[in-house]
Design a protein around this motif. Structure first.
Motif, short mmCIF file in Angstrom:
data_model
loop_
_atom_site.label_atom_id
_atom_site.label_comp_id
_atom_site.label_asym_id
_atom_site.label_seq_id
_atom_site.Cartn_x
_atom_site.Cartn_y
_atom_site.Cartn_z
N GLN A 195 -63.94 -42.32 -84.33
CA GLN A 195 -62.74 -42.40 -85.15
C GLN A 195 -61.56 -41.80 -84.37
OE1 GLN A 195 -62.39 -43.80 -88.42
NE2 GLN A 195 -64.30 -44.71 -87.65
N TRP A 217 -59.32 -45.19 -92.05
CA TRP A 217 -60.61 -45.47 -91.42
C TRP A 217 -60.49 -46.52 -90.33
CZ3 TRP A 217 -65.14 -43.25 -91.13
CH2 TRP A 217 -66.26 -43.98 -90.76
N ARG A 266 -61.53 -37.99 -90.19
CA ARG A 266 -61.69 -38.85 -91.37
C ARG A 266 -62.56 -38.13 -92.38
NH1 ARG A 266 -57.56 -41.71 -89.67
NH2 ARG A 266 -58.06 -43.20 -88.02
#
Length: 114
Positions: free
Chosen positions: A102, A38, A106
């Motif tokens: 991101q 993350w 994810r």
């Protein structure tokens, strides 16, 4: 990450900050399992009753409903009533005003109350 019974996976695609929608099937959201990779950002949500029109989720005090998130963490939702009644949600990396894209796909696991 393999899907286990009772878990609802949701993906934020690489370069994006908002997931596709997921139907909660009238279950209370109990927790979120965060992926190891993350990119640092809080979680916020959008909700819909028709899967077409989505709105940022606020509490009754006018604050964006926010969870502090980090990599490789199980987040327990201490106040699940705040999410009660949400039918379809999208999960956002970041806030409505500062979304965080991101750097890879994810996969988060949404965990309903047993």
């Amino acid at each position: 990450m393999p899907v286990q019974a009772g878990l609802e996976p949701i993906t934020i695609l690489s370069g994006q900050s908002l997931s596709a929608s997921v139907h909660l099937h009238q279950q209370r959201l109990f927790g979120i399992l965060m992926p190891a990779g993350w990119d640092a950002a809080a979680l916020t949500f959008q909700a819909s009753i028709d899967n077409t029109n989505f709105f940022d989720v606020y509490d009754d005090g006018g604050n964006v409903l926010t969870m502090q998130a980090a990599a490789n963490r199980f987040i327990v939702i201490v106040s699940p009533l705040a999410y009660l009644g949400l039918q379809r949600i999208k999960v956002r990396s970041g806030t409505p005003s500062v979304a965080v894209a991101q750097t890879a796909d994810r996969v988060l696991q949404l965990i309903p109350q047993a």
